[in-house]
Motif scaffolding. Sequence first.
Motif, PDB file in Angstrom:
ATOM      1  N   ALA A   1      39.837  33.032  41.830  1.00 52.54           N
ATOM      2  CA  ALA A   1      40.822  33.425  42.639  1.00 52.54           C
ATOM      3  C   ALA A   1      42.010  33.947  41.769  1.00 52.54           C
ATOM      4  O   ALA A   1      42.915  34.650  42.348  1.00 52.54           O
ATOM      5  CB  ALA A   1      41.352  31.964  43.209  1.00 52.54           C
ATOM      6  N   LEU A   2      42.071  33.815  40.241  1.00 53.97           N
ATOM      7  CA  LEU A   2      43.234  34.319  39.567  1.00 53.97           C
ATOM      8  C   LEU A   2      42.729  34.609  38.435  1.00 53.97           C
ATOM      9  O   LEU A   2      41.995  33.948  37.680  1.00 53.97           O
ATOM     10  CB  LEU A   2      44.158  33.101  39.648  1.00 53.97           C
ATOM     11  CG  LEU A   2      45.718  33.638  39.018  1.00 53.97           C
ATOM     12  CD1 LEU A   2      46.346  34.400  40.308  1.00 53.97           C
ATOM     13  CD2 LEU A   2      46.658  32.305  39.085  1.00 53.97           C
ATOM     14  N   GLY A   3      43.480  35.806  37.774  1.00 53.16           N
ATOM     15  CA  GLY A   3      43.152  35.970  36.200  1.00 53.16           C
ATOM     16  C   GLY A   3      43.304  34.800  35.204  1.00 53.16           C
ATOM     17  O   GLY A   3      44.559  34.186  35.489  1.00 53.16           O
ATOM     18  N   PHE A   4      42.338  34.554  34.440  1.00 51.40           N
ATOM     19  CA  PHE A   4      42.341  33.481  33.410  1.00 51.40           C
ATOM     20  C   PHE A   4      43.543  33.240  32.703  1.00 51.40           C
ATOM     21  O   PHE A   4      44.182  32.204  32.392  1.00 51.40           O
ATOM     22  CB  PHE A   4      41.235  33.060  32.765  1.00 51.40           C
ATOM     23  CG  PHE A   4      41.152  34.303  31.476  1.00 51.40           C
ATOM     24  CD1 PHE A   4      41.739  33.933  30.368  1.00 51.40           C
ATOM     25  CD2 PHE A   4      40.685  35.353  31.650  1.00 51.40           C
ATOM     26  CE1 PHE A   4      41.630  34.369  29.285  1.00 51.40           C
ATOM     27  CE2 PHE A   4      40.665  36.222  30.427  1.00 51.40           C
ATOM     28  CZ  PHE A   4      41.162  35.811  29.060  1.00 51.40           C
ATOM     29  N   ALA A   5      44.033  34.607  32.528  1.00 51.59           N
ATOM     30  CA  ALA A   5      45.555  34.527  31.493  1.00 51.59           C
ATOM     31  C   ALA A   5      46.529  34.102  32.141  1.00 51.59           C
ATOM     32  O   ALA A   5      47.671  33.574  31.404  1.00 51.59           O
ATOM     33  CB  ALA A   5      45.647  35.924  31.051  1.00 51.59           C
TER      34      ALA A   5
END
Length: 498
Positions: A316-320
């Motif tokens: 769902a969201l970039g890990f960074a």
Amino acid sequence: MAGPSTSLRLVPLPVPGRIKGNAMSSLMRRKTIHPQPPERQLARTLSWPHLVALGVGAIVGTGILTLIGVGADRAGPAVLLSFVVAGAICACAALCYAEMATAIPASGSAYTYSYAELGEVIAWVVGWSLILEYSLVVATVAVGWSGYAVGFLTGLGVILPDALTHGPAVAGSVFHGTFAVTQVGVNVPAIVIIAVVAGLLSLGTQESARINTALVVLKIVTLALFVAVALPHFNTANLHPFAPYGLGSTAGEGGVKYGVMGAAAIIFFAFYGFDAISTAAEEAKRPERDLAIGIVGSMVACTIIYIVVAAAAVGALGFARFANSPEPLALILRGIGQDRVATIVAAAAAIALPTVILGFLYGQSRIFLVMARDGFLPAGLARVSKRGTPARITMVTAVFVSIIAALTPLDVIASLANAGTLCAFVAVAACVLVRRRRGSVNAGFRTPLAWVVAPAAILGCLYLFTSLQTVTQVSFVVWNAIGLSVYLVWGRRRAVLE
């Protein structure tokens, strides 16, 4: 109703070739099981659904709610593999625990199994390590809950003095001689939640199990809500690069180890808790059946939950964007425009977190109970209340853990809990192999492919230990060196077998 054939105590088991007075023989003396006197019998009130709920309550907590961010920071999207690796190693350990719990249905978990199979000095090391594990887990979760509670009270306009909302703040490192307290404080909310849980456990095991089950259901519904909202936003682009730090364990700045295995060594914290079920052996209605179902069932359920939640999170969201966040799931929901759901998830997490405290405080009090029976703690602490609960040792345990939660800067030593658990898991797997070597027959659960599963658990745990930070490894060795000194100087002479 508990009878003399179902409540247990440990007595000497002759060691072949033992020479009376020989110091080495006394270090390796073992114990077998016999009924406890009535004043020490625990009430058998738990069935397998209670045990599964106890395990899920202890396992699903701060691990998935916070450590997914830490894991993503160290492994990137490959944190999914870190969950699989940690889960597989814990699954092997869980199968070994299931066999030992049904073979030796007595309180004390890995400590008791080691005393019966491996010898007194090894049991002491395992017990000493379990003190480290359970104390730090309970204290860490209590401090985490305190943060949620303080924020909730602040939103209601109740402002607590800053010095009463956190423990001492520190700077520097003990190992480099630069350790210093920069701010004093006592974490009062952490003390309060530990006291509430301890009081609940003292009222009765079945009563606390019912409340725990209700909170576990709330916790599972919360995670299901997160998956339902986050999964439609899954984007394969967020999975690239999949393993930016490699598959092994590579040292980075400050001794932090990156890669899939480096993350797995930390995420391992998210999986243990099923061992708390084995401490309920003397309170299970049908231990030969219920313990195996509780241990294996809770482990399977939690592994599935973790992998599904982790997949929804990294997709769902970039890990960074959520790496190292103290509330990664809520942050992900806000990142996809679901602020209201994020608030619900955060609130439900705060309400359900005490189930972790309950599970581990329950387990630690039972381990202390058995150590008191064995002479390593005052014998009076082993007495059981009219309700069939070890009320005295529960309260003593709560006071001990409260001091840690209120005054100890946990960020310095929290990862030591992992090292203590790895030690216990290795010991239990070794107990299974020793039983197989001796030809012991177990009428209850038997670990399938024991000569594959048990060595896999041992080697996997040892590898995860090497993937921990160097400071954690050194601290663990120092802790156990202190423990062995205490045993040799004081504990060995106080042992009931002595």
